[in-house]
Design an enzyme around this catalytic site. Structure first.
Site, PDB file in Angstrom:
ATOM      1  CG  ASN A   9      -1.735   1.244   1.365  1.00  0.00           C
ATOM      2  OD1 ASN A   9      -1.848   2.014   0.408  1.00  0.00           O
ATOM      3  ND2 ASN A   9      -2.326   1.449   2.543  1.00  0.00           N
ATOM      4  CD  GLU A  97      -3.232   5.439   6.492  1.00  0.00           C
ATOM      5  OE1 GLU A  97      -3.167   5.492   5.254  1.00  0.00           O
ATOM      6  OE2 GLU A  97      -2.352   4.903   7.198  1.00  0.00           O
ATOM      7  CD  GLU A 167      -3.858  -2.870   7.393  1.00  0.00           C
ATOM      8  OE1 GLU A 167      -2.684  -3.029   7.050  1.00  0.00           O
ATOM      9  OE2 GLU A 167      -4.531  -1.875   7.049  1.00  0.00           O
ATOM     10  N   GLY A 173       1.754   2.185  10.814  1.00  0.00           N
ATOM     11  CA  GLY A 173       2.663   3.318  10.669  1.00  0.00           C
ATOM     12  C   GLY A 173       3.336   3.758  11.962  1.00  0.00           C
ATOM     13  CB  SER A 212       4.650  -1.744  12.392  1.00  0.00           C
ATOM     14  OG  SER A 212       4.149  -0.434  12.616  1.00  0.00           O
TER      15      SER A 212
HETATM   16  C1  PEP Z   1      -1.047  -0.007   5.946  1.00  0.00           C
HETATM   17  O1  PEP Z   1      -0.965   1.053   5.338  1.00  0.00           O
HETATM   18  O2  PEP Z   1      -2.019  -0.744   5.756  1.00  0.00           O
HETATM   19  C2  PEP Z   1       0.020  -0.368   6.893  1.00  0.00           C
HETATM   20  C3  PEP Z   1      -0.086  -1.503   7.515  1.00  0.00           C
HETATM   21  O3  PEP Z   1       1.044   0.535   7.058  1.00  0.00           O
HETATM   22  P1  PEP Z   1       2.453   0.226   7.809  1.00  0.00           P
HETATM   23  O4  PEP Z   1       3.000  -1.048   7.226  1.00  0.00           O
HETATM   24  O5  PEP Z   1       3.302   1.425   7.472  1.00  0.00           O
HETATM   25  O6  PEP Z   1       2.161   0.086   9.261  1.00  0.00           O
END
Ligand code: PEP
Length: 251
Positions: A9, A97, A167, A173, A212
């Site tokens: 992503n 988001e 998630e 993030g 992450s």
């Molecule tokens: C995401 O954007 O779905 C995500 C998991 O971001 P990150 O890997 O940066 O935590």
């Protein structure tokens, strides 16, 4: 047999030149039959380049967002039909988001899931709790509500038509991933819920972990019994790191 699915992503990152450089590098790294499904989610302005550079390759691509109506007076939006027409295979629905910055609710997310399926796209439905929900012991309650609202009117005939990404919002993030045992527990609960709702097709739906994920910790998640891949944000912006993460799914 659930083929692992590892997705990048990009969020709101990369110019056209950076995207082309990325595709070229990733295509150098990835063999003809990678053994893992690789999906790139560029921003809408770069979808044409994904079509141009990835068509005929083992790497597929999708859209980070789309509006559920096929066409109409929706200034600034792009429809599910338009991204499907371009050759997209997947659509991210309900990313945290979109939920928290843009105020998307479970009802709109459900419309996107159904519209994506009708347009021939495979939705990656993102679910996950806030830190306060986890601390209060409500993580499953939140995820169960997200699943049941978004999938209420969906009938699933084949497991490949849907992907779920677990998630936890507090892990996205932040550099602080979930504990693998918590991710596995949630993925198993999601699988049980899908099996109850959709029967055999539901029990074989692929479930990703996101939050992450990095080359250093990818194996901790991608070897768990109910986790079939990862949705990766920050670390996916570098094609070498993304491919290293994807390889962790190969065991
Ligand atoms: C995401 O954007 O779905 C995500 C998991 O971001 P990150 O890997 O940066 O935590």
């Amino acid at each position: 047999m659930r083929v692992p699915i590892v997705a990048a992503n990009w969020k709101m990152h990369k110019t056209a030149k950076e995207a082309v450089d990325y595709f070229r590098r990733l295509l150098e790294l990835v063999p003809g039959r990678p053994g893992v499904e690789l999906v790139i989610f560029p921003p809408a302005t770069l979808l044409f380049l994904a079509q141009k550079h990835l068509e005929g390759s083992p790497i597929v691509w999708g859209a980070q967002n789309a509006y559920p109506e096929p066409a109409g007076a929706f200034t600034g939006e792009v429809s599910v039909v338009q991204v499907a027409d371009l050759g997209a295979r997947y659509l991210i629905c309900g990313h945290s988001e979109r939920r928290h910055i843009f105020g998307e609710d479970d009802e709109l997310i459900g419309r996107k899931v159904r519209a994506a399926m009708e347009a021939g796209l495979v939705p990656i439905l993102c679910v996950g709790e806030l830190l306060e929900d986890r601390q209060a012991g409500r993580a499953w309650e939140v995820v169960e509500r997200q699943l049941s609202t978004a999938l209420a009117e969906v009938s699933l005939t084949a497991p490949e038509r849907l992907v779920i990404a677990y998630e936890p919002v507090w892990a996205i993030g932040t550099g602080v991933p979930a504990r693998p045992e918590d991710a596995q527990e949630m993925a198993a609960a999601i699988r049980g819920w899908l099996a109850e709702k959709f029967g055999k097709a539901g029990s074989s739906v692929r479930i990703q972990y996101g939050g992450s994920v990095k080359p250093e910790n990818a194996r901790d998640f991608l070897t768990l019994p109910d986790i079939d891949g990862a949705l990766v944000g920050g670390a996916s912006l570098d094609p070498d790191k993304f491919w290293t993460i994807a390889q962790a799914a190969l065991g």
